[in-house]
Design an enzyme around this catalytic site. Sequence first.
Site, PDB file in Angstrom:
ATOM      1  N   LYS A  69       0.794  -1.243   0.000  1.00 10.89           N
ATOM      2  CA  LYS A  69       0.000   0.000   0.000  1.00 10.89           C
ATOM      3  C   LYS A  69       0.825   1.291   0.000  1.00 10.89           C
ATOM      4  O   LYS A  69       0.536   2.196  -0.785  1.00 10.89           O
ATOM      5  CB  LYS A  69      -1.002  -0.011   1.156  1.00 10.89           C
ATOM      6  CG  LYS A  69      -2.105  -1.063   0.990  1.00 10.89           C
ATOM      7  CD  LYS A  69      -2.932  -1.215   2.266  1.00 10.89           C
ATOM      8  CE  LYS A  69      -4.070  -2.197   2.103  1.00 10.89           C
ATOM      9  NZ  LYS A  69      -4.734  -2.488   3.385  1.00 10.89           N
ATOM     10  N   VAL A 261      -1.086  -8.968   6.112  1.00  8.05           N
ATOM     11  CA  VAL A 261      -1.718 -10.146   6.713  1.00  8.05           C
ATOM     12  C   VAL A 261      -0.968 -11.456   6.496  1.00  8.05           C
ATOM     13  O   VAL A 261      -1.288 -12.446   7.141  1.00  8.05           O
ATOM     14  CB  VAL A 261      -3.170 -10.392   6.254  1.00  8.05           C
ATOM     15  CG1 VAL A 261      -4.137  -9.480   6.935  1.00  8.05           C
ATOM     16  CG2 VAL A 261      -3.306 -10.343   4.764  1.00  8.05           C
TER      17      VAL A 261
HETATM   18  N1  GLN Z   1      -5.095  -8.423   0.143  1.00  9.67           N
HETATM   19  C1  GLN Z   1      -5.455  -8.202   1.502  1.00  9.67           C
HETATM   20  C2  GLN Z   1      -6.875  -7.672   1.583  1.00  9.67           C
HETATM   21  O1  GLN Z   1      -7.226  -6.820   0.846  1.00  9.67           O
HETATM   22  C3  GLN Z   1      -4.489  -7.261   2.130  1.00  9.67           C
HETATM   23  C4  GLN Z   1      -4.828  -6.965   3.545  1.00  9.67           C
HETATM   24  C5  GLN Z   1      -3.708  -6.798   4.485  1.00  9.67           C
HETATM   25  O2  GLN Z   1      -2.551  -7.227   4.316  1.00  9.67           O
HETATM   26  N2  GLN Z   1      -4.087  -6.247   5.588  1.00  9.67           N
HETATM   27  O3  GLN Z   1      -7.672  -8.078   2.371  1.00  9.67           O
END
Ligand code: GLN
Length: 322
Positions: A69, A261
């Site tokens: 991000k 995550v």
């Molecule tokens: N691809 C994951 C989602 O959109 C990324 C989320 C994360 O790492 N917090 O849910």
Amino acid sequence: MTEKHEIQNLIEMIHKRYAQQQDGEVATYIPQLSKANPEHFGIAILSTNGQIFECGDTGHLFTIQSISKPLTYGMALETFGEEAVFKKINVEPSGDKFNSIELEPDTNRPFNPMVNAGAITASAMLFDKYGKNAIDFILEKFSLAAGRSLEIDKEVYWSEFTTGHRNRAIAYLLLNFNVISDYVEQILEVYFAQCSILVNCHDLACIAATIANLGENPITKKEVFGIDAIKSMMSVMYVCGMYDNTGNWVNDVGIPAKSGVSGGLLGIVNRQMGIATYSPKLDEKGNSCRGISAYKDLSRELGLHAFDCMNAGSSFLTTMLK
Ligand code: GLN
């Protein structure tokens, strides 16, 4: 035999200290992520003058997830300029979960680029500009920062694409308020693909060190981001990078960071070093448990916290890293 560097000794000690810590759970909401080995644990540090320190599973590949991000946010800033991006994405902590289906009440903008709504908006802006090539452009930029050619994990991508209905709901909310265009599925393809880029701890440390080094990769010496984008990326990571636990993180660790995550955690010590940890067991906020423990100790022992009054910080590290 030459003596090991103090920082190498320190990360080995910290790795040993937390390798058996069993708090937290591996993420399962993206089916592919549940296959991660909960025992994996790696720590890597790359200084801005190119010294690398590593310990544990630093070569194991995992998907970058939310750590993508700040990077795509930086790309949007460089493509469209700060004003245009700010019109679409604010830089205020939301205090809510990263995947909340919500926008700022008065402006209908996402709260910040570190929550899914803001990140999907940044991906949408890149899609507007580069169309189908947006993901190649993203992959190229991430590869420059990591100092090697990165790839997408197609299974994780597909797993997210077929089950990511919450993100779909967020995207349609954004469409409803004209924040993104109606190429919703294509925009989500970009977002899911950027989250599915494979990195290891070593790569993340290199990406972090590139940011710490004002946008220049300390190994390849290539410029990846300009200084203005770097300043904004670090600012937003500082206030929003650790989901709705950022206040506690800043209090305890005190450096800009971003977690994902799959268990990665990237931290930046401005102008000095990039840090990365990987361990897939997460706390209830979605941050890596062993990662947080390791960073707390690193911050304390190396005086990394921005406002530590003992802040041996820069002077200490500068001497140490000579
Ligand atoms: N691809 C994951 C989602 O959109 C990324 C989320 C994360 O790492 N917090 O849910």
